[in-house]
Design an enzyme around this catalytic site. Sequence first.
Site, PDB file in Angstrom:
ATOM      1  N   LEU A   1       0.588  -1.133   0.228  1.00 49.78           N
ATOM      2  CA  LEU A   1       0.122  -0.241   0.246  1.00 49.78           C
ATOM      3  C   LEU A   1       0.718   1.190  -0.259  1.00 49.78           C
ATOM      4  CD1 LEU A   1      -2.451  -0.575   3.072  1.00 49.78           C
ATOM      5  CD2 LEU A   1      -2.617  -0.676   0.157  1.00 49.78           C
ATOM      6  N   GLY A   2       2.247   1.031   0.316  1.00 49.08           N
ATOM      7  CA  GLY A   2       2.894   2.007   0.483  1.00 49.08           C
ATOM      8  C   GLY A   2       4.192   1.906   1.284  1.00 49.08           C
TER       9      GLY A   2
ATOM     10  N   GLY B   1       7.233   3.760   3.451  1.00 49.48           N
ATOM     11  CA  GLY B   1       7.997   5.437   4.450  1.00 49.48           C
ATOM     12  C   GLY B   1       9.227   4.959   5.091  1.00 49.48           C
ATOM     13  N   GLY B   2       9.380   6.514   5.835  1.00 53.96           N
ATOM     14  CA  GLY B   2      11.160   5.817   6.912  1.00 53.96           C
ATOM     15  C   GLY B   2      10.683   4.827   7.883  1.00 53.96           C
ATOM     16  N   GLN B   3       9.919   4.202   7.764  1.00 52.62           N
ATOM     17  CA  GLN B   3      10.264   2.842   9.088  1.00 52.62           C
ATOM     18  C   GLN B   3       9.660   2.395   8.637  1.00 52.62           C
ATOM     19  OE1 GLN B   3       7.559   4.745  12.602  1.00 52.62           O
ATOM     20  NE2 GLN B   3       9.584   5.672  12.885  1.00 52.62           N
ATOM     21  N   GLY B   4       9.173   2.318   7.110  1.00 50.90           N
ATOM     22  CA  GLY B   4       8.882   0.561   7.487  1.00 50.90           C
ATOM     23  C   GLY B   4       7.659   0.502   5.238  1.00 50.90           C
TER      24      GLY B   4
ATOM     25  N   LYS C   1       2.067  -3.072   9.012  1.00 55.63           N
ATOM     26  CA  LYS C   1       3.322  -2.299   8.929  1.00 55.63           C
ATOM     27  C   LYS C   1       4.352  -3.231   9.278  1.00 55.63           C
ATOM     28  CE  LYS C   1       5.167   1.548  10.600  1.00 55.63           C
ATOM     29  NZ  LYS C   1       5.071   2.881  11.713  1.00 55.63           N
TER      30      LYS C   1
ATOM     31  N   ASP D   1       4.111  13.876  15.982  1.00 55.70           N
ATOM     32  CA  ASP D   1       4.538  13.368  14.222  1.00 55.70           C
ATOM     33  C   ASP D   1       3.357  13.958  13.769  1.00 55.70           C
ATOM     34  OD1 ASP D   1       5.647  13.677  11.617  1.00 55.70           O
ATOM     35  OD2 ASP D   1       5.988  11.371  11.734  1.00 55.70           O
TER      36      ASP D   1
END
Length: 744
Positions: free
Chosen positions: A420-421, A423-426, A442, A540
């Site tokens: 799905l996407g 990001g910086g963390q996973g 995630k 955040d």
Amino acid sequence: MVLKQLFLVILLAAAAMAAAHEALSLDGCPDKCGDADIPYPFGVGVQRGTSRNCFLDHSFNLTCNSSSSTLYFENYPVSNISLQQGQMDILTPVSKQCNGDYNDSYTNLYTKDFTISSTRNKFVTVGCDALSFIEFTNNNNFHCNSGCVSLCDELQSHQNKTNDGTCSGIGCCQLNIPVGFNSISLGASFRAFESTPVSPVNNCTYAFVVKDDGFNFSFNYLDNFPNDSVPLVLNWSVSNGTCQTASTNYTTDYACKNNTDCVNSTDGIGYNCKCKPGFQGNPYHPHGCYDVNECETINECTMPNQCHNYDGNYSCSCPHGYKGDGYKNGTGCTPSYIFILIALGVSVALLVVFTLISTLCWAQKRRTLKQIRRRNFEQNGGNMLLQQFSQQHKYTERTKIFTEVELKNVTNNFDEGRILGRGGQGIVYKGILQDNTSIAIKKSKLGGDPRQIKDFINEVSILSQINHRNVVKLLGCCLETEVPLLVYEFVDNGTLLDHIDPLKNEFSISWETRLRIAAETAEAISYLHSYASIPIIHRDIKSTNILLDHNLTAKVSDFGASRIVSLDETQVTTMIQGTLGYLDPEYLQTGQLNEKSDVYSFGVVLVELLTGEKAVQFSRPEQTNLTMYFVSSMKEDHLWEILDKQVLDQKNIGQLKESASLALRCIRVKGEERPTMKEVARELCGLMAMEIHPWAKGENLMPEESEYLLGHVPNVDGEIGASSSAFHDSMQKEIIALEIADGR
């Protein structure tokens, strides 16, 4: 180099042998004319670059009409030449006479060296009250005459009782062809017999010699015969002698070449050549016939690898330990008794060894897998999580511990198409449970960093305590894998940024929807600050961490950087962490984290909703940082110029003014001057209920309205000017903190 040259010579020799095997015509001679093959001894013209003929003698001389791509024997078109049968198919004209013609119609065919096949042809007459005749002649000037009568007096009853295709004297008659004749003369005539004919429309008579499978009679032919010519089969042979005289007086004129047999012509004139059994090719070609490798084709060997080819034949055998002749239609190959015992003993021994090894490997694999899962559990902070869960008994019931196998099944083994996407963390995958419930998984990028593991455990601990409709619900986690996995409810409509960024979404959401999303987000953050069992600072807040479902309901997500604040604490000192453009300038300068840091980040999101701009956009010429750009525009009374055109409407001017004023207060440099999230949520809910100001249609906005917009801020001119300088300095430090932003 020498080896390469030798290999090339071998390839060329093999290619030459293959070409020789497949050759039908002589070298330098055409092998086709249109669709018809031209096999030697037949030929057209002379060999290329020589004066030698392409045919054996003039009786085999053919011509090719290049314009029509038609092959001719004398004046007759040739459709096929058979080497194995010694026959050639040609087209001959049909003899025709119609009622009213007083002269008989004749057709003549003369082939000096070839004979008309007696087994493949028949003489046929088609017509009513028709009389046809044929005269056969051979090279010895021997004559033979015959005729055929076709009547139609029983045609009507015959048509009612039988089908087409029968040539038995009713509308059609036929005769056999005698053996050994090479010349025919045939004719058709109409005669009035003493009968009562059923006259067809076209009262004509047709006579012709045709190959057996080249003509089927139909009663429709009495009215309209479709053919001007029909196929006829000629028998051809070599020489005028026999195989005995040719082999006795062997000369270079003998037509049968290597690996061939001589066969006397069935018409008694000349002979033909055939490849010996086990050989194939053109028996008349100078290269002769070549061996067929039966071991590479269908053969009678029981075991294919026990086939042995030799010239003209092959043999079969049985391998060591078997008995028999090796042929399928013979005794085949059967294992000997001793061999069976040995094979059985070896098989049992191998089976026992294999079973033992498999059992040991299975047990070792289970132990290893158990150790790996235990190690992963510890490395992923499992003990830390259990310790936190032990202090939160009432929350742990909401969080399920998933197994690795369960999550692999619902994501098709974490297929790339389920992403799905990133990001910086996973990476976030989509999964579907057995009850068809969609979930988001995630997969963190920890890499063994203790701080990142702590962030992961922190996110699980925080989300397990949160139960709010505008916060993404945590369903569970998995710690058995190399990197930990979090399982959330699936939010199917992307992020807030996806809907307000014109580059990502052509159809932007309305101001009413934006205001509702802002209010829902503010309520969720206010809940975290004020109503959760332990106050939580998100740390955040940004538009990409606000998800929207199919109803465009806001869901706050990504609590990896969040912190729990004890009830006796007002602020927490932490390592600076966040996202460029959303970082609180005061937090950036002091490292002191408090609830007002989330207020600042939310203010940036509210500015994004108002302007449709990103928090940081390097392509923006006026100012890279959106908050600096917004404060500067407000100071210069340019609010209406920076608002998103999709939300600007005469009906919502009041709401836009109040929202801009609220955003300006949220992004003040000093945290103590910012409102709380509870106050922000209350104001946004009030704006949603605010009655739309009845502005006159087409009325221009006056500068006083802009002053009103800034009226909520005491000493606006002085504070904005003073704040802008401090704000600018803080933004410079925030940009420096890009590396500190933890890659997010």
